[in-house]
Design a protein around this motif. Structure first.
Motif, PDB file in Angstrom:
ATOM      1  N   ASN A   1       0.825  -1.211   0.000  1.00  0.00           N
ATOM      2  CA  ASN A   1       0.000   0.000   0.000  1.00  0.00           C
ATOM      3  C   ASN A   1       0.858   1.260   0.000  1.00  0.00           C
ATOM      4  O   ASN A   1       0.561   2.227  -0.711  1.00  0.00           O
ATOM      5  N   ILE A   2       1.925   1.284   0.818  1.00  0.00           N
ATOM      6  CA  ILE A   2       2.810   2.456   0.839  1.00  0.00           C
ATOM      7  C   ILE A   2       3.527   2.576  -0.501  1.00  0.00           C
ATOM      8  O   ILE A   2       3.676   3.680  -1.052  1.00  0.00           O
ATOM      9  N   ASP A   3       3.960   1.458  -1.057  1.00  0.00           N
ATOM     10  CA  ASP A   3       4.600   1.475  -2.372  1.00  0.00           C
ATOM     11  C   ASP A   3       3.634   2.002  -3.432  1.00  0.00           C
ATOM     12  O   ASP A   3       4.017   2.785  -4.308  1.00  0.00           O
ATOM     13  N   TRP A   4       2.375   1.606  -3.325  1.00  0.00           N
ATOM     14  CA  TRP A   4       1.372   2.052  -4.299  1.00  0.00           C
ATOM     15  C   TRP A   4       1.185   3.567  -4.233  1.00  0.00           C
ATOM     16  O   TRP A   4       1.090   4.235  -5.271  1.00  0.00           O
ATOM     17  N   ILE A   5       1.083   4.098  -3.059  1.00  0.00           N
ATOM     18  CA  ILE A   5       0.899   5.551  -2.933  1.00  0.00           C
ATOM     19  C   ILE A   5       2.041   6.288  -3.624  1.00  0.00           C
ATOM     20  O   ILE A   5       1.824   7.238  -4.388  1.00  0.00           O
TER      21      ILE A   5
END
Length: 803
Positions: A558-562
């Motif tokens: 999720n952090i990578d996606w942001i």
């Protein structure tokens, strides 16, 4: 480009038999991965080591460590470990000095009681309100830094110096302080600073001491007799309270918040302020606050039988019973029968009617039964041959989760609140995210306080409106809600998520339930355990388990996606606790040679330090608490290696200026504290929210910076005949590109660099008559004199001949 402390249940099986002989050389023996059983009580315990090499050895055991490491007056280091009594004994057997317990179960119980009381008080206040409403810087020694600062009104001097023989000479260095301008060295007293050796590599000497008067200069005489002096500078010079802003709303935190309450809070805010915010559901759902129901029969490893439900506990696993019975007759066979959710294992008997079935036989019989194996899987204890005879017993399988029924089981969505007047990616982006580590209850409060301040002050405060109008702000209060929920309701010291990667031949049984999970902040894909960097682990029960691979966990994805989908994000803050640190990359190094991930350039490092001073000053304004110079800087320089952390991913993969707050002094401090300088979730939420808001202001200032830098060359005679010492001086944070052969400087030319770890700019020594051509570029991309190194304006660079 610049872009719980306390604990009451258990982690999983400690194998003391794997300990290497005590005579083995420190750092060379195969260290065990420590864990503890779910029936063991654990506490936050101080472990003192003599140097950084031994700290790395401690980390390599896989022991669950807090982030903070304290340097003592004698040069030793004290870390805090979350361990059981058995683990403490194992560490002592390895030669570690295990000391006092600083937090225990009662502390967390008190915190939770305080939370309940605060909520009840708020409810009473709301009810009363409703009723009322109804009614109406030498030769072989060089001083790098000498910083004076105050913390809670007390003065300190922090000194860092480099000694040429520091790698082999263990001597401390003595710092003489004057007592103000014009006074003699030593008139203000003295203090010792000790070597900072990390992974066997000497970095520098450092140390701080309390002082009664502010020194003007300091002096160090090395063991060879060489002398260095330096002028003391002020670190975070502002003291006292903030300037009152009568119309500025703050202090929106009244108690600790569960992950569910954190999500509800940002949901409500987005609904209330739809013009300047929105709720964003991140693409990867968690594995869920859920577990298979389990039972463990037997009282010794050889006769233990583990049974796990195939269904999740809430989906029927908790309804299953398993009865191991003796038929009471002679020569009975081993049989398995199933009636609904009840499994009955009739044990085999001998001629005297005594049960004879071994654990291995019972496991095989259950797994061979179609009806029983549809409900459960059975196994012997942690790979044991299972030759022990099983005794009759009955158990109800249980997933061991204690959150109320109102807390949803199953995969959960993770949410961010996105704040900004314009949220289409055209504005500079800032990301703040918290609770990668579940037991860190204060950092999420900092994010909520910040969000509340931004939204509720937008209409009335011009400074806040400027931030919201000019930025695209992403806030993720809880990155790891599954682990966070488990920390609140089941095991306060939970660090990781809840995904169980332990095999049935390992610690997958119910006694290992508090050791499962992946350390989300070791699961990212830059300079990770899988790349050969230190600080992560491949053991499924280690506190720093990196997972089966990079980015395997939804929380890290999720952090990578942001970051991947929002290239406008140029700044980030990862909020952790504890230790009152403020750090940036590199966050990892290889243990074999202490080679760190690539270091920031001199210009980038200068930018980090400058921004840090602004942010930490705002934190200090709240109640006078100083994040010290020794706890400010790259993670690998001031703490330890943390392979696969999110800050390194954001910086190296996406070019985002990434910082890390380590909030406060413990995971779960009292919400309020009668000691105004003590640990307090309430005070910490406010002071670090000050810092987070200042990061937003730095992002705006960076975007609005159109001032071109200016630079000059300063020369001085070199100690080498016919040579000249050269330094570049710049009026702001900027990179300098230069040539010494008379050629045109370009962005591929040599970049002016740092003299070393935590040192200032290098000194170039060149032959007299050398022609230097150069230009500078600041952090915002502005080029000195509008020089275009690869364009039409290709001659407007600086030039001089040094003599």
């Amino acid at each position: 480009m610049l872009r719980g402390t306390t604990v009451f249940a258990a982690l999983a099986g400690l194998a003391l038999t794997t300990l290497a002989p005590l005579g083995a050389a420190a750092g060379t023996e195969a260290l065990p991965e420590l864990a503890h059983d779910a029936d063991d009580a654990v506490g936050v315990v101080e472990v003192t080591v003599p140097d950084r090499t031994e700290l790395d050895r401690l980390v390599d055991t896989g022991v669950d460590l807090d982030h903070g490491v304290r340097r003592n007056d004698d040069g030793t280091l004290t870390a805090q470990a979350i361990i059981s009594d058995a683990e403490a004994d194992a560490l002592r057997a390895r030669g570690f000095d295990v000391g006092a317990t600083v937090h225990d179960e009662g502390d967390t119980e008190a915190v939770l009681g305080e939370r309940d009381a605060a909520i009840a008080a708020a409810e009473r206040a709301n009810a009363s309100f409703a009723e009322a409403a109804d009614a109406g810087d030498a030769a072989d020694v060089k001083i790098i830094r000498a910083d004076y600062y105050t913390s809670f009104g007390v003065g300190y001097l922090s000194v860092e110096a480099k000694f040429a023989d520091g790698q082999t000479n263990p001597a401390a260095l003595t710092v003489l302080r004057d007592s103000g301008p014009g006074t003699a060295p030593g008139s203000g007293g003295s203090q010792n600073i000790t070597r900072f050796v990390d992974a066997g590599v000497y970095l520098y000497h450092r140390g701080a001491a309390q002082v009664t008067t502010r020194p003007d200069t300091v002096q160090i005489t090395s063991p060879s007799g060489d002398v260095a002096t330096a002028t003391v500078t002020d670190w975070l010079p502002i003291d006292g309270e903030e300037t009152p802003r009568p119309d500025y709303q703050r202090d929106f935190i009244t108690s600790y918040l569960t992950p569910q309450e954190l999500t509800q809070r940002i949901t409500d805010l987005a609904a209330e302020f739809p013009a300047i915010s929105e709720l964003v559901e991140l693409p990867n759902k968690t594995a869920g606050y859920q577990r298979h129901a389990q039972a463990l029969f037997g009282n010794a490893n050889q006769n233990r039988v583990g049974v796990d439900s195939r269904a999740w506990g809430q989906d029927g696993g908790n309804d299953i019973t398993v009865a191991l019975t003796s038929p009471g007759v002679a020569n009975a066979p081993l049989t398995v029968s199933v009636a609904g959710s009840a499994i009955t294992v009739a044990l085999a008997t001998d001629a005297a009617g005594t049960a004879t079935s071994t654990a291995a036989q019972v496991v095989a019989a259950i797994n061979a039964s179609p009806a029983a194996s549809a409900l459960v899987v059975a196994y012997t204890y942690r790979g044991n041959a299972g030759t022990g005879v099983v005794a009759p017993a009955t158990a109800q399988l249980d997933d061991g989760l204690n959150a109320p029924e109102s807390v949803a089981r199953g995969p959960q969505s993770v949410y961010a609140i996105r704040i900004g007047k314009v949220r289409d990616g055209s504005k500079p982006g800032v990301l703040a995210y918290a609770q990668e580590h579940a037991r860190e209850w204060v950092p999420p409060l900092v994010t909520i306080e910040t969000a509340e301040r931004l939204l509720r002050n937008y209409a009335s405060d011009p400074d806040t409106k400027k931030l919201v109008n000019n930025l695209d702000i992403w806030i993720v209060p809880t990155t790891n809600p599954d682990g966070g929920t488990y920390s609140f309701y089941d095991f306060a010291s939970q660090r990781k998520n809840l995904t169980n990667y332990c095999p049935l031949t390992g610690n997958a049984d119910v006694l290992g339930r508090n050791s499962w999970g992946v350390d989300v902040n070791r699961n990212y894909d830059e300079y990770s355990e899988f790349d050969g960097y230190s600080g992560g682990s491949t053991s499924c029960t280690s506190g720093t388990f990196s997972g089966p691979g990079e980015l395997t966990e939804p929380e890290s994805r999720n952090i990578d996606w942001i970051a991947a989908t929002n290239p406008n994000i140029g700044f980030s803050m990862n909020l952790h606790s504890s230790g009152n640190y403020f750090m940036w990359s590199p966050g990892a190094y290889r243990a074999s040679d202490r080679l760190t991930a690539p270091r920031p350039t001199l210009a980038q490092e200068t930018f980090f330090w400058g921004a840090s001073s602004r942010i930490l000053t705002e934190i200090k304004k709240y109640r006078g608490m100083s994040v010290t110079p020794a706890r400010t800087g790259p993670v690998a320089d001031v703490l330890y290696s943390a392979a696969g952390n999110s800050g390194d991913m954001l910086w190296y993969k996406y070019g985002i200026n990434a910082w890390d707050f380590e909030v406060g002094t413990s995971f779960q401090p009292p919400f309020e504290n009668e000691d105004p300088t003590g640990g307090s979730a309430h005070a910490e939420s406010q002071e670090f929210a000050n810092g987070l808001v200042e990061l937003l202001q730095i992002a705006v200032d960076h975007d609005k910076d159109h001032q071109r830098p200016t630079s000059t060359v300063k020369t001085s005679p070199s100690a080498q005949p016919g040579m000249v010492d050269v330094v570049f001086e710049i009026d702001e944070t900027a990179a300098v590109f230069y040539t010494l052969d008379g050629s045109k400087p370009t962005l591929s030319s040599t970049m002016y660099a740092s003299a070393g770890v935590r040192e200032g700019a290098e000194t170039l020594t060149v032959p007299s008559g050398t022609r230097i051509n150069w230009f500078s570029v600041d952090a915002a991309g502005n080029v000195e004199k509008n020089y275009q190194p690869d364009g039409n304006n290709g001659s407007n660079y600086n030039r001089t001949t040094v003599n």
